[in-house]
Design an enzyme around this catalytic site. Structure first.
Site, PDB file in Angstrom:
ATOM      1  N   ASN A   1      21.072 -88.049  32.988  1.00 54.25           N
ATOM      2  CA  ASN A   1      20.452 -87.634  34.234  1.00 54.25           C
ATOM      3  C   ASN A   1      21.506 -86.787  34.929  1.00 54.25           C
ATOM      4  OD1 ASN A   1      19.304 -87.216  36.697  1.00 54.25           O
ATOM      5  ND2 ASN A   1      18.844 -89.371  37.120  1.00 54.25           N
TER       6      ASN A   1
ATOM      7  N   HIS B   1      15.051 -88.588  34.428  1.00 54.78           N
ATOM      8  CA  HIS B   1      15.036 -88.478  35.882  1.00 54.78           C
ATOM      9  C   HIS B   1      14.281 -89.670  36.450  1.00 54.78           C
ATOM     10  CE1 HIS B   1      16.639 -84.477  35.687  1.00 54.78           C
ATOM     11  NE2 HIS B   1      15.754 -84.210  34.746  1.00 54.78           N
TER      12      HIS B   1
ATOM     13  N   GLU C   1      16.774 -86.502  28.111  1.00 53.33           N
ATOM     14  CA  GLU C   1      16.873 -86.176  29.539  1.00 53.33           C
ATOM     15  C   GLU C   1      16.121 -87.223  30.350  1.00 53.33           C
ATOM     16  OE1 GLU C   1      15.124 -82.398  30.489  1.00 53.33           O
ATOM     17  OE2 GLU C   1      15.667 -82.529  32.616  1.00 53.33           O
TER      18      GLU C   1
ATOM     19  N   TYR D   1      14.146 -92.647  45.137  1.00 48.21           N
ATOM     20  CA  TYR D   1      14.944 -93.087  43.987  1.00 48.21           C
ATOM     21  C   TYR D   1      14.993 -94.606  43.795  1.00 48.21           C
ATOM     22  CZ  TYR D   1      16.453 -88.220  44.134  1.00 48.21           C
ATOM     23  OH  TYR D   1      16.472 -86.847  44.122  1.00 48.21           O
TER      24      TYR D   1
ATOM     25  N   ALA E   1      21.342 -82.914  40.359  1.00 51.70           N
ATOM     26  CA  ALA E   1      21.030 -81.534  40.756  1.00 51.70           C
ATOM     27  C   ALA E   1      21.523 -80.503  39.735  1.00 51.70           C
ATOM     28  CB  ALA E   1      21.638 -81.254  42.126  1.00 51.70           C
TER      29      ALA E   1
ATOM     30  N   ARG F   1       7.887 -82.299  42.837  1.00 48.89           N
ATOM     31  CA  ARG F   1       8.733 -82.154  44.022  1.00 48.89           C
ATOM     32  C   ARG F   1       8.949 -80.668  44.358  1.00 48.89           C
ATOM     33  NH1 ARG F   1      13.811 -85.786  43.481  1.00 48.89           N
ATOM     34  NH2 ARG F   1      13.881 -85.285  45.715  1.00 48.89           N
TER      35      ARG F   1
ATOM     36  N   ARG G   1      20.650 -93.993  48.709  1.00 51.69           N
ATOM     37  CA  ARG G   1      20.232 -92.588  48.749  1.00 51.69           C
ATOM     38  C   ARG G   1      18.697 -92.481  48.666  1.00 51.69           C
ATOM     39  NH1 ARG G   1      20.617 -88.412  43.673  1.00 51.69           N
ATOM     40  NH2 ARG G   1      19.863 -86.605  44.831  1.00 51.69           N
TER      41      ARG G   1
ATOM     42  N   PRO H   1      25.842 -85.865  39.702  1.00 55.05           N
ATOM     43  CA  PRO H   1      26.183 -85.983  41.117  1.00 55.05           C
ATOM     44  C   PRO H   1      25.164 -86.766  41.946  1.00 55.05           C
ATOM     45  CG  PRO H   1      25.505 -83.738  40.564  1.00 55.05           C
ATOM     46  CD  PRO H   1      25.688 -84.483  39.271  1.00 55.05           C
ATOM     47  N   ASN H   2      25.714 -87.536  42.851  1.00 59.75           N
ATOM     48  CA  ASN H   2      24.966 -88.320  43.853  1.00 59.75           C
ATOM     49  C   ASN H   2      24.237 -89.530  43.287  1.00 59.75           C
ATOM     50  OD1 ASN H   2      25.616 -86.597  46.125  1.00 59.75           O
ATOM     51  ND2 ASN H   2      24.296 -85.075  45.165  1.00 59.75           N
TER      52      ASN H   2
HETATM   53  C1  DQA Z   1      17.062 -86.521  39.843  1.00 60.78           C
HETATM   54  C2  DQA Z   1      16.211 -85.350  40.337  1.00 60.78           C
HETATM   55  C3  DQA Z   1      17.097 -84.194  40.788  1.00 60.78           C
HETATM   56  O1  DQA Z   1      16.298 -83.123  41.254  1.00 60.78           O
HETATM   57  C4  DQA Z   1      18.015 -84.626  41.887  1.00 60.78           C
HETATM   58  O2  DQA Z   1      18.889 -83.573  42.245  1.00 60.78           O
HETATM   59  C5  DQA Z   1      18.784 -85.852  41.570  1.00 60.78           C
HETATM   60  C6  DQA Z   1      18.081 -86.948  40.891  1.00 60.78           C
HETATM   61  C7  DQA Z   1      16.195 -87.756  39.492  1.00 60.78           C
HETATM   62  O3  DQA Z   1      16.716 -88.635  38.835  1.00 60.78           O
HETATM   63  O4  DQA Z   1      15.038 -87.841  39.910  1.00 60.78           O
HETATM   64  O5  DQA Z   1      19.938 -86.003  41.903  1.00 60.78           O
HETATM   65  O6  DQA Z   1      17.725 -86.120  38.662  1.00 60.78           O
END
Ligand code: DQA
Length: 152
Positions: free
Chosen positions: A78, A104, A102, A27, A81, A111, A22, A14-15
């Site tokens: 990735n 990020h 994994e 990011y 959240a 954070r 964003r 998501p997102n």
């Molecule tokens: C994320 C880190 C997560 O905490 C966050 O909710 C994201 C992006 C990252 O790529 O840094 O959506 O996965």
């Protein structure tokens, strides 16, 4: 379905479709399509297949992970959240028994405390975080090593 044994599946949760606009301070300013274009190019140079999937929906992510049994050699994920609380994604990753990397963009451990727990890590072969879009490129390199047997 014809199994493409060398295919690396890159899943974004998501997102992450909002990358570019964003929170660019966290990011970066690259759009997801730009990152995927770079990954496609890198995968081409490394002679591996790559496919991309993004969804804002937990069930759709679970469905794609399950389908990976038929088509993926490695999953790069990735989970956004969902990383921090999705038992369903954790279970799906364990169920398919495919090596998981994994990823990020940010260093989740620097954070907010609610980002310090990952439900993905216990189901993953390894993880890369904190290098912005380069985290994905490093994951592609790790996936190539897994496919070629360079990592046990
Ligand atoms: C994320 C880190 C997560 O905490 C966050 O909710 C994201 C992006 C990252 O790529 O840094 O959506 O996965």
């Amino acid at each position: 379905m014809k199994a493409m044994k060398d295919m690396v599946l890159v899943i974004n949760g998501p997102n992450l479709n909002m990358l570019g606009q964003r929170e660019p301070g966290i990011y970066g300013d690259r759009k997801l399509e730009d990152i995927n274009d770079e990954l496609r190019e890198l995968a081409g140079e490394l002679n591996i297949e790559v496919e991309f999937f993004q969804s804002n929906h937990e069930g759709a992510l679970v469905d794609r992970i399950q389908a990976a049994i038929d088509d993926a050699a490695v999953i790069i994920i990735n989970a956004g959240a969902f990383t921090h609380y999705s038992i369903a994604i954790h279970d799906a990753l364990r169920a398919v028994n495919i090596p998981v990397i994994e990823v990020h963009l940010s260093n989740i451990y620097q954070r907010e405390e609610f980002r310090h727990n990952s439900m993905i890590s216990p189901a993953a072969r390894g993880g890369i975080f904190g290098f912005g879009f380069l985290s994905y490129k490093l994951a592609i390199l790790a996936a190539r090593e897994i496919i070629n047997g360079g990592i046990d």
